[in-house]
Scaffold this motif. Structure first.
Motif, PDB file in Angstrom:
ATOM      1  N   ALA A 127     -28.714  23.518 -84.457  1.00 41.33           N
ATOM      2  CA  ALA A 127     -28.649  24.960 -84.683  1.00 41.33           C
ATOM      3  C   ALA A 127     -27.405  25.540 -84.046  1.00 41.33           C
ATOM      4  CB  ALA A 127     -29.899  25.640 -84.120  1.00 41.33           C
ATOM      5  N   MET A 128     -26.944  26.636 -84.633  1.00 40.55           N
ATOM      6  CA  MET A 128     -25.830  27.381 -84.074  1.00 40.55           C
ATOM      7  C   MET A 128     -26.383  28.637 -83.397  1.00 40.55           C
ATOM      8  SD  MET A 128     -22.517  29.067 -85.997  1.00 40.55           S
ATOM      9  CE  MET A 128     -22.052  27.486 -86.706  1.00 40.55           C
ATOM     10  N   TYR A 129     -25.786  28.990 -82.272  1.00 37.24           N
ATOM     11  CA  TYR A 129     -26.220  30.153 -81.519  1.00 37.24           C
ATOM     12  C   TYR A 129     -25.018  31.060 -81.280  1.00 37.24           C
ATOM     13  CZ  TYR A 129     -30.360  27.299 -80.722  1.00 37.24           C
ATOM     14  OH  TYR A 129     -31.473  26.527 -80.897  1.00 37.24           O
ATOM     15  N   ARG A 130     -25.248  32.358 -81.495  1.00 33.03           N
ATOM     16  CA  ARG A 130     -24.206  33.347 -81.265  1.00 33.03           C
ATOM     17  C   ARG A 130     -24.825  34.550 -80.552  1.00 33.03           C
ATOM     18  NH1 ARG A 130     -22.388  33.750 -86.048  1.00 33.03           N
ATOM     19  NH2 ARG A 130     -20.513  32.469 -85.776  1.00 33.03           N
ATOM     20  N   SER A 131     -24.225  34.931 -79.435  1.00 37.02           N
ATOM     21  CA  SER A 131     -24.699  36.077 -78.644  1.00 37.02           C
ATOM     22  C   SER A 131     -26.167  35.931 -78.260  1.00 37.02           C
ATOM     23  CB  SER A 131     -24.479  37.388 -79.409  1.00 37.02           C
ATOM     24  OG  SER A 131     -23.099  37.569 -79.687  1.00 37.02           O
ATOM     25  N   LEU A 184     -29.481  32.549 -73.019  1.00 37.02           N
ATOM     26  CA  LEU A 184     -28.860  31.707 -74.036  1.00 37.02           C
ATOM     27  C   LEU A 184     -27.448  32.168 -74.385  1.00 37.02           C
ATOM     28  CD1 LEU A 184     -29.420  29.244 -75.803  1.00 37.02           C
ATOM     29  CD2 LEU A 184     -30.375  30.776 -77.543  1.00 37.02           C
ATOM     30  N   ARG A 185     -27.144  33.436 -74.165  1.00 36.74           N
ATOM     31  CA  ARG A 185     -25.822  33.929 -74.517  1.00 36.74           C
ATOM     32  C   ARG A 185     -24.727  33.316 -73.641  1.00 36.74           C
ATOM     33  NH1 ARG A 185     -25.605  38.773 -75.501  1.00 36.74           N
ATOM     34  NH2 ARG A 185     -27.784  39.450 -75.266  1.00 36.74           N
ATOM     35  N   HIS A 186     -25.104  32.653 -72.556  1.00 32.45           N
ATOM     36  CA  HIS A 186     -24.111  32.012 -71.693  1.00 32.45           C
ATOM     37  C   HIS A 186     -23.669  30.651 -72.220  1.00 32.45           C
ATOM     38  CE1 HIS A 186     -25.896  34.987 -68.878  1.00 32.45           C
ATOM     39  NE2 HIS A 186     -24.634  35.093 -68.483  1.00 32.45           N
ATOM     40  N   GLY A 187     -24.163  30.255 -73.376  1.00 31.30           N
ATOM     41  CA  GLY A 187     -23.633  29.095 -74.060  1.00 31.30           C
ATOM     42  C   GLY A 187     -24.144  27.759 -73.554  1.00 31.30           C
ATOM     43  N   PRO A 188     -23.331  26.713 -73.733  1.00 33.02           N
ATOM     44  CA  PRO A 188     -23.759  25.358 -73.337  1.00 33.02           C
ATOM     45  C   PRO A 188     -24.172  25.243 -71.877  1.00 33.02           C
ATOM     46  CG  PRO A 188     -21.792  25.257 -74.698  1.00 33.02           C
ATOM     47  CD  PRO A 188     -22.026  26.709 -74.412  1.00 33.02           C
ATOM     48  N   PHE A 195     -21.883  28.522 -80.258  1.00 35.24           N
ATOM     49  CA  PHE A 195     -21.901  27.098 -79.913  1.00 35.24           C
ATOM     50  C   PHE A 195     -22.977  26.401 -80.731  1.00 35.24           C
ATOM     51  CE2 PHE A 195     -25.215  28.695 -77.148  1.00 35.24           C
ATOM     52  CZ  PHE A 195     -26.111  27.648 -77.018  1.00 35.24           C
ATOM     53  N   LEU A 196     -22.834  25.088 -80.832  1.00 31.51           N
ATOM     54  CA  LEU A 196     -23.763  24.262 -81.601  1.00 31.51           C
ATOM     55  C   LEU A 196     -24.576  23.403 -80.654  1.00 31.51           C
ATOM     56  CD1 LEU A 196     -24.518  23.377 -84.564  1.00 31.51           C
ATOM     57  CD2 LEU A 196     -22.925  21.470 -84.219  1.00 31.51           C
ATOM     58  N   TRP A 197     -25.885  23.349 -80.891  1.00 34.76           N
ATOM     59  CA  TRP A 197     -26.782  22.494 -80.088  1.00 34.76           C
ATOM     60  C   TRP A 197     -27.405  21.480 -81.029  1.00 34.76           C
ATOM     61  CZ3 TRP A 197     -31.378  24.510 -76.597  1.00 34.76           C
ATOM     62  CH2 TRP A 197     -31.967  23.404 -75.955  1.00 34.76           C
ATOM     63  N   LEU A 198     -27.032  20.211 -80.826  1.00 33.06           N
ATOM     64  CA  LEU A 198     -27.550  19.112 -81.638  1.00 33.06           C
ATOM     65  C   LEU A 198     -28.484  18.260 -80.792  1.00 33.06           C
ATOM     66  CD1 LEU A 198     -27.417  17.383 -84.285  1.00 33.06           C
ATOM     67  CD2 LEU A 198     -25.524  16.137 -83.214  1.00 33.06           C
ATOM     68  N   GLY A 199     -29.719  18.115 -81.244  1.00 37.88           N
ATOM     69  CA  GLY A 199     -30.696  17.292 -80.538  1.00 37.88           C
ATOM     70  C   GLY A 199     -30.985  16.011 -81.295  1.00 37.88           C
ATOM     71  N   VAL A 200     -30.859  14.875 -80.609  1.00 39.14           N
ATOM     72  CA  VAL A 200     -31.027  13.568 -81.245  1.00 39.14           C
ATOM     73  C   VAL A 200     -32.065  12.764 -80.466  1.00 39.14           C
ATOM     74  CG1 VAL A 200     -29.829  11.497 -82.034  1.00 39.14           C
ATOM     75  CG2 VAL A 200     -28.596  13.662 -81.907  1.00 39.14           C
ATOM     76  N   PHE A 247     -20.160  23.161 -77.782  1.00 39.80           N
ATOM     77  CA  PHE A 247     -21.262  22.309 -78.257  1.00 39.80           C
ATOM     78  C   PHE A 247     -22.076  21.742 -77.096  1.00 39.80           C
ATOM     79  CE2 PHE A 247     -18.006  19.043 -77.576  1.00 39.80           C
ATOM     80  CZ  PHE A 247     -18.735  18.023 -76.979  1.00 39.80           C
ATOM     81  N   VAL A 248     -23.318  21.415 -77.421  1.00 41.18           N
ATOM     82  CA  VAL A 248     -24.216  20.647 -76.555  1.00 41.18           C
ATOM     83  C   VAL A 248     -24.873  19.597 -77.430  1.00 41.18           C
ATOM     84  CG1 VAL A 248     -26.255  20.649 -75.075  1.00 41.18           C
ATOM     85  CG2 VAL A 248     -24.708  22.591 -75.036  1.00 41.18           C
ATOM     86  N   VAL A 249     -24.826  18.348 -77.011  1.00 45.87           N
ATOM     87  CA  VAL A 249     -25.524  17.270 -77.701  1.00 45.87           C
ATOM     88  C   VAL A 249     -26.521  16.673 -76.717  1.00 45.87           C
ATOM     89  CG1 VAL A 249     -25.346  15.033 -78.846  1.00 45.87           C
ATOM     90  CG2 VAL A 249     -23.574  16.764 -79.210  1.00 45.87           C
ATOM     91  N   THR A 250     -27.784  16.677 -77.071  1.00 47.18           N
ATOM     92  CA  THR A 250     -28.820  16.095 -76.221  1.00 47.18           C
ATOM     93  C   THR A 250     -29.381  14.858 -76.909  1.00 47.18           C
ATOM     94  OG1 THR A 250     -30.442  17.626 -77.172  1.00 47.18           O
ATOM     95  CG2 THR A 250     -29.453  18.240 -75.071  1.00 47.18           C
ATOM     96  N   VAL A 251     -29.469  13.785 -76.152  1.00 42.03           N
ATOM     97  CA  VAL A 251     -30.011  12.523 -76.656  1.00 42.03           C
ATOM     98  C   VAL A 251     -31.246  12.197 -75.829  1.00 42.03           C
ATOM     99  CG1 VAL A 251     -29.581  10.089 -77.109  1.00 42.03           C
ATOM    100  CG2 VAL A 251     -27.697  11.744 -77.288  1.00 42.03           C
ATOM    101  N   ARG A 252     -32.370  12.046 -76.486  1.00 42.69           N
ATOM    102  CA  ARG A 252     -33.637  11.813 -75.780  1.00 42.69           C
ATOM    103  C   ARG A 252     -34.160  10.423 -76.065  1.00 42.69           C
ATOM    104  NH1 ARG A 252     -39.001  12.707 -77.391  1.00 42.69           N
ATOM    105  NH2 ARG A 252     -38.316  13.878 -79.233  1.00 42.69           N
TER     106      ARG A 252
END
Length: 329
Positions: free
Chosen positions: A9-13, A137-141, A37-42, A112-117
């Motif tokens: 997902a993308m997050y803005r403000s 959340l507005r503070h980004g990664p 910023f983009l948060w990708l969860g894998v 960006f943030v990429v999380t690998v679980r």
């Protein structure tokens, strides 16, 4: 790759917004706007599945290798294009009295943030909670890294409290007057120590990474986040104090249990010795009168046989009263 992507997902403000379906295009858009910023969860990707993510996000090969291999110690590593953090969530199963650990790898970089679980983890709950709190959340990664770290460390304290409650039950069993089988109790204590050791492997190595984040001057982490990471570091210190206390109490419980076993063995030996002494007295008297010498007193007396029996009974009764008085029986 879609099978291992839990969420993207993308997050803005501080709000989740619609973006391109392809995360490569979404990342490019987030960087172009500068306020998203983009948060990708894998979840448990293979090398082939994760290769596209590595190339698009510019992740360092060594960090990628650690993320794919898992079984890493908690740590923080800084690379040219990203920050790599390893966390180990902990879960305690009361039914089996076992501590299980998962692994969370967090890549933080430019927009960006990429999380690998690997295994269990709180990422779904953390994402949902952050989406309900746009001010954070507005503070980004940086906010994502803080929220994930805070959730993992707070759960440490919850697990430590559960272990403390189970340890109190174990101590009650160890010191109960009708304590269960000694071998089973020792095995339970030893098994509990192994679970605490597994817990320590998750909490203790995380101290240094959290201290670095709390001190600031870490790339891709805003300086205004230092107080928040100090709070996480403080909670981690409490969790480690819990774990160290549990380990000391288990060592004391094991020492007390071994001492109890020694006392019980001494009691058993005294009882055995007392009964053996009482059995030895009539055996000795009977042995004397069974030597078959021709000239022995009382051999031809009518009262000789009952007198010897009375003597043996009297000696045994005297020994029994003496041992009973001393607590040997």
């Amino acid at each position: 790759m879609p099978g291992v992507i839990v969420d993207c997902a993308m997050y803005r403000s501080g709000a989740r917004v619609e973006g391109p379906d392809d995360f490569s295009d979404a990342l490019a858009e987030a960087r172009a706007t500068g306020d998203a910023f983009l948060w990708l969860g894998v979840h448990e990707p293979t090398e082939k599945e994760f290769d596209h993510v590595r190339r698009e996000f510019g992740l360092h090969p060594l960090a990628v290798e650690d993320a794919l291999t898992a079984h890493q110690r908690p740590k923080l590593e800084v690379y040219d294009d990203s920050l790599f953090v390893v966390l180990k969530p902990v879960r305690y199963d009361e039914a089996s009295d076992t501590v299980t650990t998962g692994e969370l790898m967090v890549f933080v970089g430019d927009s960006f943030v990429v999380t690998v679980r690997h295994g269990e983890g709180p990422l779904v709950a953390v994402r949902h909670r952050l989406e309900q709190d746009p001010d954070v959340l507005r503070h980004g990664p940086t906010a994502v890294l803080y929220a994930v770290s805070d959730a993992v460390v707070d759960h440490y304290i919850e697990v430590a409290a559960e272990l403390q409650a189970d340890l109190e039950e174990l101590e009650a069993d160890v010191f109960a007057p009708d304590a269960p089988d000694s071998k089973n109790t020792a095995a339970r204590i030893y098994g509990f120590k192994r679970q605490v050791l597994e817990f320590r492997r998750a909490t203790v190595p995380l101290v240094q990474p959290m201290d670095r984040l709390a001190a600031g001057d870490v790339p891709f982490v805003h300086d205004h986040a230092k107080p928040f990471f100090r709070d996480v570091a403080d909670h981690l210190t409490r969790a480690n104090e819990y774990v160290e206390g549990l380990d000391r109490l288990l060592s004391d419980a094991l020492a007390a249990h071994l001492a109890q076993m020694g006392v019980r063995q001494n009691d058993d030996m005294r009882k055995i010795s007392a009964w053996a002494a009482m059995a030895a007295v009539p055996t000795m008297v009977a042995g004397i009168y069974g030597m078959n010498f021709e000239h022995m007193p009382e051999l031809r007396q009518v009262w000789g046989y009952p007198a010897v029996l009375t003597l043996m009974a009297g000696l045994c009764l005297g020994l029994h009263r003496t041992f009973k008085h001393r607590g040997w029986l």
